[in-house]
Design an enzyme around this catalytic site. Structure first.
Site, short mmCIF file in Angstrom:
data_model
loop_
_atom_site.label_atom_id
_atom_site.label_comp_id
_atom_site.label_asym_id
_atom_site.label_seq_id
_atom_site.Cartn_x
_atom_site.Cartn_y
_atom_site.Cartn_z
N GLU A 109 -14.29 10.30 -2.76
CA GLU A 109 -15.44 9.48 -2.08
C GLU A 109 -15.48 10.04 -0.58
O GLU A 109 -16.60 10.33 0.17
CB GLU A 109 -15.24 8.06 -2.08
CG GLU A 109 -15.23 7.41 -3.19
CD GLU A 109 -14.12 7.47 -3.99
OE1 GLU A 109 -14.24 6.94 -5.45
OE2 GLU A 109 -13.16 8.05 -3.91
N ARG A 110 -14.30 10.65 0.07
CA ARG A 110 -14.30 10.98 1.41
C ARG A 110 -14.90 12.20 1.45
O ARG A 110 -15.63 12.57 2.44
CB ARG A 110 -12.77 11.13 1.62
CG ARG A 110 -12.45 11.22 3.24
CD ARG A 110 -10.96 11.34 3.34
NE ARG A 110 -10.60 9.75 2.94
CZ ARG A 110 -9.36 9.50 2.28
NH1 ARG A 110 -8.61 10.56 1.94
NH2 ARG A 110 -9.15 8.22 2.09
N HIS A 141 -10.70 17.87 -5.97
CA HIS A 141 -9.92 16.66 -5.66
C HIS A 141 -8.69 17.14 -6.68
O HIS A 141 -7.41 16.63 -6.48
CB HIS A 141 -10.41 15.30 -6.11
CG HIS A 141 -9.68 14.42 -5.71
ND1 HIS A 141 -8.88 13.43 -6.51
CD2 HIS A 141 -9.39 13.74 -4.59
CE1 HIS A 141 -8.18 12.62 -6.04
NE2 HIS A 141 -8.42 12.76 -4.53
N ARG A 142 -8.73 17.18 -7.80
CA ARG A 142 -7.68 17.65 -8.61
C ARG A 142 -6.90 18.72 -8.25
O ARG A 142 -5.58 18.39 -8.24
CB ARG A 142 -8.02 17.99 -10.14
CG ARG A 142 -7.35 18.06 -11.35
CD ARG A 142 -7.51 18.44 -12.62
NE ARG A 142 -8.54 17.54 -13.00
CZ ARG A 142 -10.08 17.82 -12.99
NH1 ARG A 142 -10.48 18.69 -12.84
NH2 ARG A 142 -10.82 16.75 -13.58
N GLY A 198 -10.20 9.94 -2.04
CA GLY A 198 -10.27 11.21 -1.76
C GLY A 198 -11.79 11.93 -1.98
O GLY A 198 -12.38 12.46 -1.55
N ASP A 220 0.76 -1.15 0.08
CA ASP A 220 -0.07 0.11 0.05
C ASP A 220 0.94 1.26 0.09
O ASP A 220 2.20 1.21 0.31
CB ASP A 220 -0.72 0.01 1.11
CG ASP A 220 -1.74 1.10 1.46
OD1 ASP A 220 -2.27 1.74 0.29
OD2 ASP A 220 -1.70 1.84 2.76
N THR A 222 -2.78 0.59 -4.27
CA THR A 222 -3.17 1.87 -3.67
C THR A 222 -4.67 2.26 -4.29
O THR A 222 -4.88 2.27 -5.42
CB THR A 222 -2.42 2.73 -3.54
OG1 THR A 222 -2.57 3.98 -2.66
CG2 THR A 222 -1.95 3.22 -4.85
N ASP A 242 -0.12 5.32 1.06
CA ASP A 242 -0.49 5.99 2.19
C ASP A 242 -0.80 5.34 3.43
O ASP A 242 -1.81 4.61 3.76
CB ASP A 242 -1.93 6.82 1.85
CG ASP A 242 -1.61 7.99 0.59
OD1 ASP A 242 -0.64 8.63 0.61
OD2 ASP A 242 -2.46 7.74 -0.45
N ASP A 268 -1.37 -0.71 6.02
CA ASP A 268 -1.40 0.14 7.29
C ASP A 268 -2.89 0.17 8.08
O ASP A 268 -2.85 0.61 9.19
CB ASP A 268 -1.07 1.41 7.11
CG ASP A 268 -1.90 2.37 6.44
OD1 ASP A 268 -2.35 3.33 7.02
OD2 ASP A 268 -2.33 1.96 5.37
N ASN A 318 -0.07 10.87 -7.32
CA ASN A 318 0.46 10.92 -5.80
C ASN A 318 1.49 9.81 -5.72
O ASN A 318 2.50 10.24 -4.85
CB ASN A 318 -0.68 10.57 -4.89
CG ASN A 318 -1.61 11.86 -4.91
OD1 ASN A 318 -1.44 13.04 -5.27
ND2 ASN A 318 -2.76 11.44 -4.24
#
Length: 254
Positions: free
Chosen positions: A55-56, A79-80, A53, A9, A119, A11, A180, A125
């Site tokens: 979706e968050r 988000h972009r 992100g 993963d 991920t 992040d 994690d 990212n």
């Protein structure tokens, strides 16, 4: 069957990016868009239970109907912008890899293991983090990088791990995942992968009962990791390839 690959993963696993990078980047994007809110550390930790992100942000707005409600297109645009802010921060070298990560990546390659990434974060990212911490050619060290919206369902669904396994041409029984979070653990296990968890400040206390081992990090010679759950709980270790082979072999006899 030998252990043939490690799947990481990103992040929270490769680097502890969530609190001081992704969260800050979101807040910068919110401010630039004129939105009347920002995410403090506890709030962001709560919404990390939602993977992805975009979706968050949608989940946060759904839970706060008094706030401006954004269209899907607005969320994609924000988000972009958030990704742009994040990449700027990473390119500035603000975030190191977690203890033991670079060492274990080097050791895996020296032992002939394949490396992969699974991920929900965006490819941009991933590339920025790898480049800033491991050098401009870092992405080429990984046989497969599965990231972002390449699969229809994000973690805890197993789709991203299933994709990576297909691309590598390996069965789950010959690979080991390193995660994690509980969502990541569920995703990896849903694809049939034995999983090591290196928990973070945000994920401590989540249900990791299905993990092969839970540690605070991967460890360095001068600063060993602690086994928090699993066989050898309480021991200090520096996670290396022979040790991973021993742990992985436990799964071959169950």
């Amino acid at each position: 069957m030998p252990l043939r690959a490690l799947i990481f993963d990103v992040d929270g696993t490769l680097a502890d990016t969530e609190r001081d990078a992704h969260r800050v980047a979101f807040n910068r994007a919110f401010a630039a868009a004129g939105l009347p809110f920002s995410w403090d550390v506890p709030t962001y930790g709560h919404y990390l239970k939602v993977t992805g992100g975009k979706e968050r942000l949608r989940a946060y707005l759904n839970a706060h109907p008094h706030l401006p409600q954004l269209s899907d297109a607005d969320i994609v645009a924000i988000h972009r912008q958030k990704t742009d802010h994040y990449v700027e921060m990473i390119n500035a070298g603000l975030l190191p890899l977690r203890p033991g990560v670079a060492r274990l990546l080097d050791a895996a390659q020296a032992h002939g293991l394949l490396l992969a990434i699974a991920t929900t974060t965006t490819p941009a990212n991933v590339e920025a983090l790898l480049r800033s911490t491991l050098g401009v050619e870092a992405a080429q060290r990984f046989h497969t990088i599965g990231a972002g919206d390449i699969v229809p369902r994000k973690k805890p669904a197993p789709d991203i791990y299933a994709y990576v396994l297909r691309e590598m041409g390996l069965p789950a029984t010959e690979c080991l995942a390193i995660e994690d979070s509980a969502n990541g653990l569920q995703s990896a296990q849903g694809a049939g992968l034995a999983t090591i968890v290196t928990q973070t400040e945000y994920t401590a206390g989540q249900d990791f009962s299905a993990a092969l081992r839970v540690l605070d990090h991967l460890g360095e010679v001068a600063a060993p990791a602690h086994v928090l759950q699993g066989n050898g709980s309480g021991e200090e270790v520096v996670v290396d390839i022979p040790g991973l082979h021993r742990w992985w072999e436990e799964t071959q006899h169950t």
